[in-house]
Design a protein around this motif. Structure first.
Motif, PDB file in Angstrom:
ATOM      1  N   LEU A 249       0.866  -1.003  -0.024  1.00  0.00           N
ATOM      2  CA  LEU A 249      -0.074   0.106  -0.091  1.00  0.00           C
ATOM      3  C   LEU A 249       0.825   1.138   0.042  1.00  0.00           C
ATOM      4  O   LEU A 249       0.575   2.231  -0.837  1.00  0.00           O
ATOM      5  N   GLN A 250       2.069   1.426   0.489  1.00  0.00           N
ATOM      6  CA  GLN A 250       2.934   2.284   0.796  1.00  0.00           C
ATOM      7  C   GLN A 250       3.558   2.601  -0.610  1.00  0.00           C
ATOM      8  O   GLN A 250       3.590   3.810  -1.101  1.00  0.00           O
ATOM      9  N   LEU A 251       3.707   1.373  -1.423  1.00  0.00           N
ATOM     10  CA  LEU A 251       4.486   1.689  -2.406  1.00  0.00           C
ATOM     11  C   LEU A 251       3.760   1.658  -3.796  1.00  0.00           C
ATOM     12  O   LEU A 251       4.190   2.102  -4.845  1.00  0.00           O
ATOM     13  N   THR A 252       2.489   1.733  -3.560  1.00  0.00           N
ATOM     14  CA  THR A 252       1.380   1.914  -4.717  1.00  0.00           C
ATOM     15  C   THR A 252       0.682   3.151  -4.474  1.00  0.00           C
ATOM     16  O   THR A 252       0.910   4.063  -5.136  1.00  0.00           O
ATOM     17  N   LEU A 253      -0.424   3.203  -3.281  1.00  0.00           N
ATOM     18  CA  LEU A 253      -1.083   4.369  -3.280  1.00  0.00           C
ATOM     19  C   LEU A 253      -0.344   5.218  -2.502  1.00  0.00           C
ATOM     20  O   LEU A 253      -0.501   6.630  -2.873  1.00  0.00           O
ATOM     21  N   GLY A 254       0.628   4.955  -1.475  1.00  0.00           N
ATOM     22  CA  GLY A 254       1.454   6.194  -0.719  1.00  0.00           C
ATOM     23  C   GLY A 254       2.436   6.470  -1.775  1.00  0.00           C
ATOM     24  O   GLY A 254       2.929   7.917  -1.260  1.00  0.00           O
ATOM     25  N   TRP A 255       2.816   6.106  -2.776  1.00  0.00           N
ATOM     26  CA  TRP A 255       3.713   6.620  -3.733  1.00  0.00           C
ATOM     27  C   TRP A 255       3.366   8.081  -3.926  1.00  0.00           C
ATOM     28  O   TRP A 255       4.105   9.076  -4.115  1.00  0.00           O
ATOM     29  N   PHE A 256       2.134   8.317  -4.350  1.00  0.00           N
ATOM     30  CA  PHE A 256       1.253   9.539  -4.746  1.00  0.00           C
ATOM     31  C   PHE A 256       0.888  10.438  -3.472  1.00  0.00           C
ATOM     32  O   PHE A 256       0.899  11.121  -3.501  1.00  0.00           O
ATOM     33  N   ALA A 257       0.075   9.499  -2.469  1.00  0.00           N
ATOM     34  CA  ALA A 257      -0.584  10.063  -1.585  1.00  0.00           C
ATOM     35  C   ALA A 257       0.229  10.768  -0.491  1.00  0.00           C
ATOM     36  O   ALA A 257      -0.316  11.823   0.255  1.00  0.00           O
ATOM     37  N   HIS A 258       1.427   9.889  -0.235  1.00  0.00           N
ATOM     38  CA  HIS A 258       2.209  10.503   0.913  1.00  0.00           C
ATOM     39  C   HIS A 258       2.635  11.913   0.617  1.00  0.00           C
ATOM     40  O   HIS A 258       2.460  12.894   1.654  1.00  0.00           O
ATOM     41  N   PRO A 259       3.251  11.952  -0.357  1.00  0.00           N
ATOM     42  CA  PRO A 259       3.819  13.339  -0.560  1.00  0.00           C
ATOM     43  C   PRO A 259       2.638  14.449  -0.678  1.00  0.00           C
ATOM     44  O   PRO A 259       2.765  15.622  -0.010  1.00  0.00           O
ATOM     45  N   ILE A 260       1.576  14.373  -1.221  1.00  0.00           N
ATOM     46  CA  ILE A 260       0.212  15.161  -1.378  1.00  0.00           C
ATOM     47  C   ILE A 260      -0.517  15.442   0.059  1.00  0.00           C
ATOM     48  O   ILE A 260      -0.422  16.547   0.306  1.00  0.00           O
ATOM     49  N   PHE A 261      -0.773  14.291   0.759  1.00  0.00           N
ATOM     50  CA  PHE A 261      -1.519  14.476   1.672  1.00  0.00           C
ATOM     51  C   PHE A 261      -0.547  14.214   3.121  1.00  0.00           C
ATOM     52  O   PHE A 261      -1.187  14.677   4.289  1.00  0.00           O
ATOM     53  N   LYS A 262       0.498  13.964   3.298  1.00  0.00           N
ATOM     54  CA  LYS A 262       1.316  13.843   4.558  1.00  0.00           C
ATOM     55  C   LYS A 262       2.435  15.016   4.666  1.00  0.00           C
ATOM     56  O   LYS A 262       2.165  16.091   5.373  1.00  0.00           O
ATOM     57  N   ASN A 263       3.551  14.763   3.971  1.00  0.00           N
ATOM     58  CA  ASN A 263       4.481  15.647   4.317  1.00  0.00           C
ATOM     59  C   ASN A 263       5.545  16.015   3.219  1.00  0.00           C
ATOM     60  O   ASN A 263       6.602  16.421   3.207  1.00  0.00           O
ATOM     61  N   GLY A 264       4.861  15.754   2.031  1.00  0.00           N
ATOM     62  CA  GLY A 264       5.470  16.289   0.570  1.00  0.00           C
ATOM     63  C   GLY A 264       6.813  15.327   0.182  1.00  0.00           C
ATOM     64  O   GLY A 264       7.351  15.509  -0.787  1.00  0.00           O
ATOM     65  N   ASP A 265       6.806  14.278   0.832  1.00  0.00           N
ATOM     66  CA  ASP A 265       8.008  13.337   0.614  1.00  0.00           C
ATOM     67  C   ASP A 265       7.280  11.953   0.665  1.00  0.00           C
ATOM     68  O   ASP A 265       6.278  11.712   0.896  1.00  0.00           O
ATOM     69  N   TYR A 266       8.148  11.071  -0.288  1.00  0.00           N
ATOM     70  CA  TYR A 266       7.588   9.451  -0.451  1.00  0.00           C
ATOM     71  C   TYR A 266       7.656   9.006   1.121  1.00  0.00           C
ATOM     72  O   TYR A 266       8.442   9.520   2.153  1.00  0.00           O
ATOM     73  N   PRO A 267       6.713   7.695   1.111  1.00  0.00           N
ATOM     74  CA  PRO A 267       6.856   7.183   2.521  1.00  0.00           C
ATOM     75  C   PRO A 267       8.386   6.556   2.913  1.00  0.00           C
ATOM     76  O   PRO A 267       8.920   6.029   1.914  1.00  0.00           O
ATOM     77  N   GLU A 268       8.398   6.527   4.194  1.00  0.00           N
ATOM     78  CA  GLU A 268       9.696   6.015   4.409  1.00  0.00           C
ATOM     79  C   GLU A 268       9.978   4.400   4.118  1.00  0.00           C
ATOM     80  O   GLU A 268      11.225   4.102   3.824  1.00  0.00           O
ATOM     81  N   ALA A 269       8.829   3.653   4.092  1.00  0.00           N
ATOM     82  CA  ALA A 269       9.190   2.253   3.771  1.00  0.00           C
ATOM     83  C   ALA A 269       9.673   2.259   2.073  1.00  0.00           C
ATOM     84  O   ALA A 269      10.162   1.472   1.810  1.00  0.00           O
ATOM     85  N   MET A 270       8.972   3.266   1.365  1.00  0.00           N
ATOM     86  CA  MET A 270       9.330   3.252  -0.179  1.00  0.00           C
ATOM     87  C   MET A 270      10.736   3.595  -0.147  1.00  0.00           C
ATOM     88  O   MET A 270      11.489   3.123  -1.010  1.00  0.00           O
ATOM     89  N   LYS A 271      11.162   4.529   0.604  1.00  0.00           N
ATOM     90  CA  LYS A 271      12.606   5.251   0.366  1.00  0.00           C
ATOM     91  C   LYS A 271      13.549   4.080   0.851  1.00  0.00           C
ATOM     92  O   LYS A 271      14.615   3.729   0.138  1.00  0.00           O
ATOM     93  N   TRP A 272      13.136   3.369   1.911  1.00  0.00           N
ATOM     94  CA  TRP A 272      14.122   2.487   2.596  1.00  0.00           C
ATOM     95  C   TRP A 272      14.188   1.269   1.508  1.00  0.00           C
ATOM     96  O   TRP A 272      15.544   0.824   0.946  1.00  0.00           O
ATOM     97  N   GLN A 273      13.130   0.710   1.010  1.00  0.00           N
ATOM     98  CA  GLN A 273      13.228  -0.352   0.281  1.00  0.00           C
ATOM     99  C   GLN A 273      13.874   0.056  -1.121  1.00  0.00           C
ATOM    100  O   GLN A 273      14.636  -0.980  -1.462  1.00  0.00           O
ATOM    101  N   VAL A 274      13.817   1.034  -1.869  1.00  0.00           N
ATOM    102  CA  VAL A 274      14.206   1.281  -3.183  1.00  0.00           C
ATOM    103  C   VAL A 274      15.573   1.690  -2.606  1.00  0.00           C
ATOM    104  O   VAL A 274      16.540   1.083  -3.685  1.00  0.00           O
ATOM    105  N   ALA A 275      16.193   2.321  -1.835  1.00  0.00           N
ATOM    106  CA  ALA A 275      17.452   2.470  -1.534  1.00  0.00           C
ATOM    107  C   ALA A 275      18.207   1.393  -1.245  1.00  0.00           C
ATOM    108  O   ALA A 275      19.462   1.152  -1.532  1.00  0.00           O
TER     109      ALA A 275
END
Length: 429
Positions: A249-275
């Motif tokens: 959910l973080q890497l699909t919906l959160g990919w776009f929702a997190h930056p817009i609806f939360k803090n302007g950035d990708y979800p932490e789980a997404m950043k950690w996973q791809v990095a």
């Protein structure tokens, strides 16, 4: 009859379409080529179908309005065909195209139906794809100018705007699996992330333009339409499966929702996973681009409501996937399955499990707070066999609507969409 209370009197019911799927008139009255015109004419659809005629809505506006009025809906969500307004994506306006949308909007309002307009629903002008598509700064600026023109021309009557429909599908199907135009397949580990980065930035720019130039006089709202399936962990006692479901959910919906609806950035789980995957692949930096602090502040809060397309559910569990070649799909580290006892549809991967709707809405509420939610697409796929009793779709809507009804304390509206053109022959619902 529903099993749980009743809907509020101001609850909004509607139907939803998109330009390429219904308008037809693909080369009439000055309309330019879209990437989907090029894509289908090249024989990329197995059964040879295309949008050349579709539901012929361009020529049958009165029939569309009659059916909408007969359905008794409060709203109608449609998309504007960018190349029908600007044949080359920018430059000279096609007045015939503007006239068509003016007639549509005026006809809806005359029938007490509110227009909800999507600015981009997959059909990029081919002329803009030829100069780089969504990876080109010139195309991003052209989209902003096109949106500005639409606000200026139609915004006195349109009070609900959406910038993009399913940006996740735009980047993964267009720049990952390649099943959508522009069919980019050779950079699945980086291209979807690069293009998504661009879409988020231009979405924010369009939002701020509306907010600063038009909102005070037009008094409308603007958002972006997101999408995901609900995913259930295979083993509710296994923390890895629970994390895998949330990661999906973080890497699909959160990919776009997190930056817009939360803090302007990708979800932490997404950043950690791809990095982490990028490091294991020997790369010096993450394949996921990073926003500057200024960009984060600019993107955060650029949606007035939460608009989401919801169709189906599936089971996921943790699975460590291959490192090479890099891919947005293998970045998820999950395995998917569909229980044999779940309902089926004409699309194997679309399992209409009604309780998944409410669980997903609960997840959105927990993740993003008490934001107003609009279900902008929802429906079940059917085959082409005649079913005059329409039992499959009736069962789907009865069960899904019942689940939505249980959550109306935070849901603003439900929109049903995409009936088969075989049963509702003009494709409205």
């Amino acid at each position: 009859m529903y099993h749980y209370a009743t809907f509020p009197k101001d609850f909004t019911w509607g139907v939803s379409t998109s330009a390429y799927q219904i308008e037809g008139a693909w080369n009439e009255d000055g309309k330019g080529l879209s990437t989907w015109d090029t894509f289908t004419h090249a024989g990329n659809i197995v059964d040879g179908s295309n949008g050349d005629i579709a539901c012929d809505s361009y020529h049958q506006l009165d029939a569309d309005l009659y059916m909408l009025r007969s359905l008794g809906v409060n709203s109608y969500r449609f998309s504007i065909s960018w190349p029908r307004i600007f044949p080359n994506g920018q430059g000279t306006v096609n007045n015939k195209g503007v006239e068509y949308y003016n007639k549509l909007i005026d006809g809806l309002l005359a029938n007490n139906i509110s227009p909800m307009v999507t600015l981009y629903h997959f059909d990029l002008p081919q002329a803009l794809q030829d100069i780089g598509g969504w990876e080109s700064d010139a195309v991003l600026e052209a989209f902003h100018n096109y949106a500005d023109y639409c606000f200026r021309t139609f915004g006195d009557r349109v009070k609900f705007w959406m910038t993009f429909n399913q940006p996740h599908a735009i980047v993964t199907a267009g720049y990952g699996t390649g099943v959508f135009p522009p069919e980019v397949k050779n950079e699945t580990g980086s291209a979807p992330y690069r293009v998504a980065h661009n879409l988020l930035k231009v979405h924010a720019k369009v939002y701020h333009t509306y907010d600063e130039k038009y909102r005070a006089n037009q008094d409308g709202v603007i958002s972006i339409t997101l999408n995901t399936d609900w995913v259930e962990p295979k083993d509710h006692t296994d923390s890895r499966d629970i994390e895998a479901a949330d990661r999906y959910l973080q890497l699909t919906l959160g990919w776009f929702a997190h930056p817009i609806f939360k803090n302007g950035d990708y979800p932490e789980a997404m950043k950690w996973q791809v990095a982490n995957k990028s490091e294991l692949q020997g790369l010096q930096s993450s394949r996921l681009p990073a926003f500057t602090d200024e960009e984060k502040a600019y993107i955060q809060g650029t949606a007035d409501v939460f608009s989401i397309n919801i169709y189906a559910s599936k089971i996921v569990q943790h699975k460590t996937l291959r490192l090479s070649p890099p891919s947005f799909e293998t970045d998820l580290d999950i395995a998917e399955e569909y229980p044999a006892n779940w309902p089926t549809s004409a699309i194997t991967q679309h399992r209409p499990v009604a309780w998944g709707l409410r669980r997903l809405l609960n997840w959105v509420k927990e993740e993003y707070g008490d934001v107003s939610i609009y279900i902008s697409e929802n429906g079940v796929s059917t085959n082409s066999n005649d079913d005059f009793d329409d039992t499959t779709r009736i069962f789907y809507y009865k069960t899904y609507i019942d689940e939505a009804l249980k959550g109306t304390y935070y849901i603003c509206a439900v929109f049903c969409v995409h009936g088969s053109t075989e049963h509702f022959r003009r494709g409205l619902c």
